[in-house]
Every structure is written in C-alpha cells, then in structure tokens.
Design a protein around this motif. Structure first.
Motif, PDB file in Angstrom:
ATOM      1  N   GLU A  21     -23.695 -51.715-119.026  1.00 26.81           N
ATOM      2  CA  GLU A  21     -22.804 -52.770-119.508  1.00 26.81           C
ATOM      3  C   GLU A  21     -22.172 -53.512-118.330  1.00 26.81           C
ATOM      4  OE1 GLU A  21     -21.096 -51.321-123.739  1.00 26.81           O
ATOM      5  OE2 GLU A  21     -20.588 -50.033-122.047  1.00 26.81           O
ATOM      6  N   VAL A  22     -21.632 -54.675-118.650  1.00 24.58           N
ATOM      7  CA  VAL A  22     -20.984 -55.482-117.607  1.00 24.58           C
ATOM      8  C   VAL A  22     -19.534 -55.725-118.020  1.00 24.58           C
ATOM      9  CG1 VAL A  22     -21.026 -57.680-116.367  1.00 24.58           C
ATOM     10  CG2 VAL A  22     -23.175 -56.566-117.000  1.00 24.58           C
ATOM     11  N   ASN A  23     -18.617 -55.123-117.288  1.00 19.69           N
ATOM     12  CA  ASN A  23     -17.195 -55.417-117.494  1.00 19.69           C
ATOM     13  C   ASN A  23     -16.727 -56.323-116.361  1.00 19.69           C
ATOM     14  OD1 ASN A  23     -17.126 -53.757-115.292  1.00 19.69           O
ATOM     15  ND2 ASN A  23     -15.950 -52.109-116.254  1.00 19.69           N
ATOM     16  N   GLU A  24     -15.458 -56.593-116.278  1.00 26.41           N
ATOM     17  CA  GLU A  24     -14.981 -57.539-115.271  1.00 26.41           C
ATOM     18  C   GLU A  24     -15.189 -57.001-113.856  1.00 26.41           C
ATOM     19  OE1 GLU A  24     -10.953 -58.870-115.764  1.00 26.41           O
ATOM     20  OE2 GLU A  24     -11.183 -60.270-114.066  1.00 26.41           O
ATOM     21  N   VAL A  25     -15.022 -55.684-113.715  1.00 23.75           N
ATOM     22  CA  VAL A  25     -15.203 -55.068-112.388  1.00 23.75           C
ATOM     23  C   VAL A  25     -16.621 -55.328-111.887  1.00 23.75           C
ATOM     24  CG1 VAL A  25     -15.295 -52.849-111.174  1.00 23.75           C
ATOM     25  CG2 VAL A  25     -13.454 -53.297-112.800  1.00 23.75           C
ATOM     26  N   ARG A  26     -17.603 -55.024-112.727  1.00 28.63           N
ATOM     27  CA  ARG A  26     -19.003 -55.210-112.318  1.00 28.63           C
ATOM     28  C   ARG A  26     -19.349 -56.699-112.203  1.00 28.63           C
ATOM     29  NH1 ARG A  26     -24.629 -53.437-115.246  1.00 28.63           N
ATOM     30  NH2 ARG A  26     -25.894 -53.634-113.359  1.00 28.63           N
ATOM     31  N   LEU A  27     -18.796 -57.497-113.113  1.00 22.68           N
ATOM     32  CA  LEU A  27     -19.073 -58.936-113.086  1.00 22.68           C
ATOM     33  C   LEU A  27     -18.623 -59.554-111.760  1.00 22.68           C
ATOM     34  CD1 LEU A  27     -20.044 -61.464-114.613  1.00 22.68           C
ATOM     35  CD2 LEU A  27     -17.732 -61.694-115.543  1.00 22.68           C
ATOM     36  N   ASN A  28     -17.471 -59.137-111.264  1.00 22.00           N
ATOM     37  CA  ASN A  28     -17.001 -59.682-109.986  1.00 22.00           C
ATOM     38  C   ASN A  28     -17.964 -59.338-108.849  1.00 22.00           C
ATOM     39  OD1 ASN A  28     -14.781 -60.978-111.004  1.00 22.00           O
ATOM     40  ND2 ASN A  28     -13.390 -59.254-110.642  1.00 22.00           N
ATOM     41  N   ALA A  29     -18.516 -58.131-108.896  1.00 25.60           N
ATOM     42  CA  ALA A  29     -19.506 -57.750-107.880  1.00 25.60           C
ATOM     43  C   ALA A  29     -20.750 -58.627-108.013  1.00 25.60           C
ATOM     44  CB  ALA A  29     -19.861 -56.274-108.022  1.00 25.60           C
ATOM     45  N   MET A  30     -21.177 -58.881-109.251  1.00 26.81           N
ATOM     46  CA  MET A  30     -22.349 -59.740-109.482  1.00 26.81           C
ATOM     47  C   MET A  30     -22.122 -61.150-108.935  1.00 26.81           C
ATOM     48  SD  MET A  30     -23.370 -58.690-113.358  1.00 26.81           S
ATOM     49  CE  MET A  30     -24.516 -57.333-113.686  1.00 26.81           C
ATOM     50  N   LYS A  31     -20.941 -61.691-109.215  1.00 27.05           N
ATOM     51  CA  LYS A  31     -20.634 -63.051-108.752  1.00 27.05           C
ATOM     52  C   LYS A  31     -20.630 -63.124-107.227  1.00 27.05           C
ATOM     53  CE  LYS A  31     -17.820 -64.607-112.672  1.00 27.05           C
ATOM     54  NZ  LYS A  31     -16.425 -64.854-113.115  1.00 27.05           N
ATOM     55  N   LEU A  32     -20.023 -62.119-106.614  1.00 27.52           N
ATOM     56  CA  LEU A  32     -19.989 -62.119-105.146  1.00 27.52           C
ATOM     57  C   LEU A  32     -21.405 -62.014-104.580  1.00 27.52           C
ATOM     58  CD1 LEU A  32     -18.363 -62.163-102.540  1.00 27.52           C
ATOM     59  CD2 LEU A  32     -18.014 -59.702-102.770  1.00 27.52           C
ATOM     60  N   ILE A  33     -22.247 -61.187-105.203  1.00 30.12           N
ATOM     61  CA  ILE A  33     -23.631 -61.066-104.742  1.00 30.12           C
ATOM     62  C   ILE A  33     -24.366 -62.399-104.902  1.00 30.12           C
ATOM     63  CG2 ILE A  33     -25.869 -60.013-105.293  1.00 30.12           C
ATOM     64  CD1 ILE A  33     -24.290 -57.387-105.860  1.00 30.12           C
ATOM     65  N   ALA A  34     -24.106 -63.104-106.009  1.00 27.80           N
ATOM     66  CA  ALA A  34     -24.750 -64.416-106.192  1.00 27.80           C
ATOM     67  C   ALA A  34     -24.414 -65.330-105.012  1.00 27.80           C
ATOM     68  CB  ALA A  34     -24.310 -65.041-107.512  1.00 27.80           C
ATOM     69  N   GLN A  35     -23.170 -65.271-104.557  1.00 29.96           N
ATOM     70  CA  GLN A  35     -22.781 -66.091-103.404  1.00 29.96           C
ATOM     71  C   GLN A  35     -23.466 -65.600-102.123  1.00 29.96           C
ATOM     72  OE1 GLN A  35     -18.569 -66.123-102.478  1.00 29.96           O
ATOM     73  NE2 GLN A  35     -18.809 -67.918-101.136  1.00 29.96           N
ATOM     74  N   LEU A  36     -23.481 -64.281-101.929  1.00 33.21           N
ATOM     75  CA  LEU A  36     -24.104 -63.739-100.707  1.00 33.21           C
ATOM     76  C   LEU A  36     -25.601 -64.029-100.686  1.00 33.21           C
ATOM     77  CD1 LEU A  36     -22.261 -60.311-100.361  1.00 33.21           C
ATOM     78  CD2 LEU A  36     -21.753 -62.484 -99.220  1.00 33.21           C
ATOM     79  N   ASN A  37     -26.230 -64.000-101.868  1.00 32.57           N
ATOM     80  CA  ASN A  37     -27.649 -64.347-101.954  1.00 32.57           C
ATOM     81  C   ASN A  37     -27.876 -65.784-101.473  1.00 32.57           C
ATOM     82  OD1 ASN A  37     -30.460 -64.230-102.847  1.00 32.57           O
ATOM     83  ND2 ASN A  37     -29.793 -65.547-104.530  1.00 32.57           N
ATOM     84  N   GLU A  38     -27.014 -66.692-101.940  1.00 34.65           N
ATOM     85  CA  GLU A  38     -27.145 -68.092-101.522  1.00 34.65           C
ATOM     86  C   GLU A  38     -27.018 -68.214 -99.996  1.00 34.65           C
ATOM     87  OE1 GLU A  38     -25.122 -71.221-103.999  1.00 34.65           O
ATOM     88  OE2 GLU A  38     -23.990 -71.456-102.126  1.00 34.65           O
ATOM     89  N   ILE A  39     -26.096 -67.456 -99.437  1.00 36.52           N
ATOM     90  CA  ILE A  39     -25.871 -67.515 -97.982  1.00 36.52           C
ATOM     91  C   ILE A  39     -27.091 -66.981 -97.226  1.00 36.52           C
ATOM     92  CG2 ILE A  39     -24.536 -66.464 -96.097  1.00 36.52           C
ATOM     93  CD1 ILE A  39     -22.092 -66.575 -98.070  1.00 36.52           C
ATOM     94  N   VAL A  40     -27.564 -65.819 -97.638  1.00 36.77           N
ATOM     95  CA  VAL A  40     -28.594 -65.160 -96.846  1.00 36.77           C
ATOM     96  C   VAL A  40     -29.965 -65.828 -97.028  1.00 36.77           C
ATOM     97  CG1 VAL A  40     -29.329 -63.286 -98.399  1.00 36.77           C
ATOM     98  CG2 VAL A  40     -29.068 -62.848 -95.961  1.00 36.77           C
ATOM     99  N   GLN A  41     -30.150 -66.495 -98.166  1.00 36.87           N
ATOM    100  CA  GLN A  41     -31.406 -67.238 -98.376  1.00 36.87           C
ATOM    101  C   GLN A  41     -31.594 -68.342 -97.329  1.00 36.87           C
ATOM    102  OE1 GLN A  41     -33.933 -66.827-100.479  1.00 36.87           O
ATOM    103  NE2 GLN A  41     -33.175 -65.538-102.145  1.00 36.87           N
TER     104      GLN A  41
END
Ligand SMILES: [Zn+2]
Length: 472
Positions: free
Chosen positions: A211-231
């Motif tokens: 499941e995705v709660n706010e705690v996990r969702l925040n990690a997902m959002k941050l990873i989406a940003q880091l993915n954009e950076i590292v790409q």
C-alpha cells in the motif's frame, strides 16, 4: 559601506531555493575526499575522517557503539532544522559507494565556502549520518557482518550491535526522511532495454499489500525528482528495484515506522570499476535531496513519475555475442552467448582481480544486454581446438608463433608451468593443465575459447570474457 557589502554577499550566495543539481555536480571535485579513492577502504581510513569533525563547530560526533569485532560506529549530526534526514551507508560491507559520497558531503559542509547557503540549510534540516555501518564486513570486503548476519535481515530481531545502533538512532530522532544506501549487482538492466543500470531506486513497501500511505508517497515523489536529476548524467541507466515487502529488512521497516525511506543502489558503469563517477552522482543526488526536503520541492513530483521508472531486472552480461551461427557437431544454431567475468578479492587495496569468465546463458538473449555487446550476424562461431604440444613455460608459449596457431583454429594450450589466474585472464586464449581435456561447449558455468569466422577466415577469438581481433 555595510549595505554594499551585504548586497554583494547576497549575490555571491546561492539560496537553497535557487540551487540546481549542476551546481553540486560542478563543485564535487573540490570536495572529493582524497583518502577514499577506490572501493577497498577500511576502518582505519574512515575513522580519522570522522574524528577530524569532532572539533568542527557545525558537527556533533557521537560514539554510538561498536561492531561485533569492536570497531567504533559513530553518528555525525549537522544542522538544527525541523526536517530530520537520516542517512546510513555500507550496512553491507562490500557496498562502499555512498560512504565515499557522504565523506565528500562532510567536506563540503565543513568547508569555509558557501556559508550563506549552509546557514539557510541548517535552519531547515538536521542531518544524521551513520556511515560505514558494517566495518567488520568492509575489512574483508564482504556483505555480511562478523556474525555472518545480513544486517538488512535483522531489523526485527536486532541481534547484531550494528542493527541495534541503526534502529536506536531512528527511534531517538524520528527522522522524516531516511536514505538506505547500497551497491547492487552489476548485472541489473533497466527494464527490457539491455542497458546496465547505474543507479536504482526504491520506496520500499511497508506491508505485504504494498500500500501507499503519505510516508511512502513522499519517498516516491522524492525519487521521481532524483530520477529526473540523475537521468541528465546517465540517461536510460536508471531503474526501480522490486517492491516486494521484506518483513526483516530495514528499508521496509523504516517506512513502516514512519520515516519516508529512499533506497539508492549504485550499479555499474563501463570504465568506472571503482565507482568514482557514481560517487559523484551520489553526492549530487544526496545534496539535491537534502535541499528538496528543505524547501519542499519534491511535493511537485508525482507517484506516476515514480511508477514510470523501468524495473531493475537481472539481464546484463559482461560480454554478449549476439546473432552468430554457432557451428557444432550437432549442426548450426543461431545462439546468443552471454559471459560474465569471474574475479577474486584480495586483502587491502589490491582489490579485485579478474580470473577469467564463464558462460552464464545461451540461446535467445535478445531481451538482454551487456557492458560489451557484439553483433556477430554473418559470422560462424566455432569452438577452438587444443594445440597438440605441451609448453613448459608461459614465456616459451608467448615467444612461439601463437598468433599463427590461433589463425589456424587452435585456442587452447597445455602449459606445465602454473601461472596466477589473473595473468591467465589477460590472455587471448585459454590455458589447460597437461592432461586436461577441452571443456565441452556450450556448457553453462564454463569458459570456452571460440573463433568468429567469416568467408572461411578466422577474424576474432573470444576467450576470458573478451573478444580479440587476430588479423594484425
Ligand atoms: Zn546492500
């Protein structure tokens, strides 16, 4: 005059709201910790870097306990802001990339430069670094600790002192974000592209239902940003780790305990065996993540952008020969051949030595890739023969006309002298002990000396995980 100075100072200072990843990328060389220069550093090289910060006014260094074999484990604290960010490195002893990167971050944070940026940042975040968590494993360059326990399966039972330290700090500070920093196998590819993964991410699941709660969702959002950076730096070489829930793992439990947890795995890059470029990317990612948490930037990213990151999939060889016609006594077959290198690890900084290669897969490998990929379409691939005479020494073999022997189909040589495996691994043919038979081919788990032949002429030899031209 005072006003003019302040204005100038403002122009020279980059606000945490105005920095971008290229700023960290450019500055990295200046702060790179030169005591750590390959993957094989030990406790005696890391501890002085930590103790050096004891007297620094911006750092608090605390001794948190000892490893099983009695090596000290320290927590470094920087900043005093409300967002508490916890980073632990090298819980697996042979996964050192992030330890190098956090040492570089300490150099930046403890330097005299960019004080305006750092003061602003320190108001927003508190950084907790728990570096080099498995010093006993690192001492012998292995994954597990001195009890042979995988610390990442000890989050519930907490039998290892290293695990208890990791958990205790979390409970004491209740961090909003956690960074679980590892190195993964070199043989992950991004989805079905066959491209080796340089960086993999995961926002671990906190239950079996994923499941995705706010705690996990925040990690997902941050990873989406880091993915954009590292790409920007390693396009197409980024993947997302499988999110199957592992009840005993730290990442999964940190998420469950309420800390938004980001797993970052360093993978592989051709020509970066000591992962110094990946270290630089880690510096960029971690500094960018800290700033993003400080200013809330990650909230502009979506779960969908996270979900779109391709899956991390074991699909990479060191050497992949594709589309050749393998000519066997049983007939001709179009077979792709996937080889992986074999290696041994030595003490200290001698590090890793190649010892050869082995065939790990045969057949249709069209959804796989490699660090070195050759399209052998139009070539016949033929198993080499054994030269009938025995050489007494490597020197006598190398001073013979071995190249002519290769051109006429011989790729195995009997040698009386015993030579080190890493010397053997450099040769463009395979060595057999006297009396040894040629290994069968194709045979999973074994290397083979092969020729690539076109128009009845041998053009290349494949041996020890490398392809060599024999036309010169
Ligand atoms: Zn690991």
């Amino acid at each position: 005059m005072r006003k003019l100075f302040s204005l100038t100072f403002l122009f020279l200072t980059i606000s945490i709201y105005a920095q971008d990843p290229s700023w960290f990328y450019e500055m990295h060389d200046q702060y790179k910790e030169t005591a750590l220069y390959d993957r094989f550093f030990k406790y005696t090289e890391v501890e002085p870097l930590i103790l050096d910060l004891q007297d620094h006014p911006d750092f608090e260094v605390s001794l948190e306990g000892q490893s099983v074999q009695g090596r000290n484990i320290y927590l470094l604290k920087w900043g005093h802001g409300p967002e508490v960010i916890y980073m632990w490195t090298q819980m697996h002893g042979d996964e050192p990339t992030a330890t190098m990167a956090v040492a570089d971050i300490w150099n930046f944070l403890s330097s005299e430069e960019q004080t305006g940026f750092k003061e602003e940042l320190a108001e927003k975040v508190t950084l907790l670094f728990l570096p080099f968590l498995n010093p006993d494993g690192a001492e012998v360059f292995k994954r597990r600790n001195a009890l042979d326990v995988d610390l990442n399966r000890d989050a519930l039972r907490l039998q290892s002192p290293e695990s208890r330290i990791l958990k205790d700090i979390r409970d004491r500070y209740n961090p909003s974000f956690g960074f679980n920093l590892h190195d993964q196998s070199l043989y992950y590819g991004a989805g079905h592209t066959g491209v080796p993964v340089a960086i993999a991410f995961l926002a671990p699941a906190y239950n079996m239902e994923r499941e995705v709660n706010e705690v996990r969702l925040n990690a997902m959002k941050l990873i989406a940003q880091l993915n954009e950076i590292v790409q920007e730096y390693v396009p197409g070489k980024v993947a997302k780790f499988n999110d199957a829930f592992e009840p005993r793992a730290f990442g999964d439990n940190m998420q469950r305990w309420g800390t938004s947890t980001v797993l970052i795995e360093s993978g592989g890059l051709l020509d970066d065996p000591e992962k110094q470029y990946l270290r630089k990317l880690h510096f960029v990612m971690l500094m960018s993540a800290i700033v993003s948490i400080a200013n809330g930037d990650y909230q502009h990213y979506s779960r969908e952008a996270y979900e779109e990151i391709p899956a991390n999939r074991i699909s990479i060889f060191d050497l992949l020969i594709k589309n050749g016609v393998v000519s066997l006594p049983e007939g001709d077959f179009i077979l792709d051949l996937g080889f992986r290198s074999t290696a041994v690890f030595s003490d200290g900084h001698q590090g890793q030595r190649q010892t050869g290669a082995r065939l790990v897969d045969v057949g249709d490998l069209s959804t796989f890739g490699g660090y070195r990929v050759y399209d052998a379409e139009g070539y016949y691939i033929v198993h080499a023969a054994i030269w009938p005479e025995i050489f007494s020494t490597l020197e006598s073999l190398l001073s013979s006309d071995w190249r002519e022997k290769l051109k006429t189909g011989y790729g195995y040589f009997h040698l009386e002298e015993e030579i080190p495996s890493d010397v053997k691994a450099e040769l463009p043919f395979l060595i057999l002990q006297p009396g040894m038979e040629r290994p069968s081919f194709p045979a999973i788990g074994y290397d083979a000396a092969l020729f690539m032949q076109k128009d009845g002429e041998i053009r290349y030899v494949i041996a020890n995980g490398a392809m060599h031209s024999i036309q010169q």
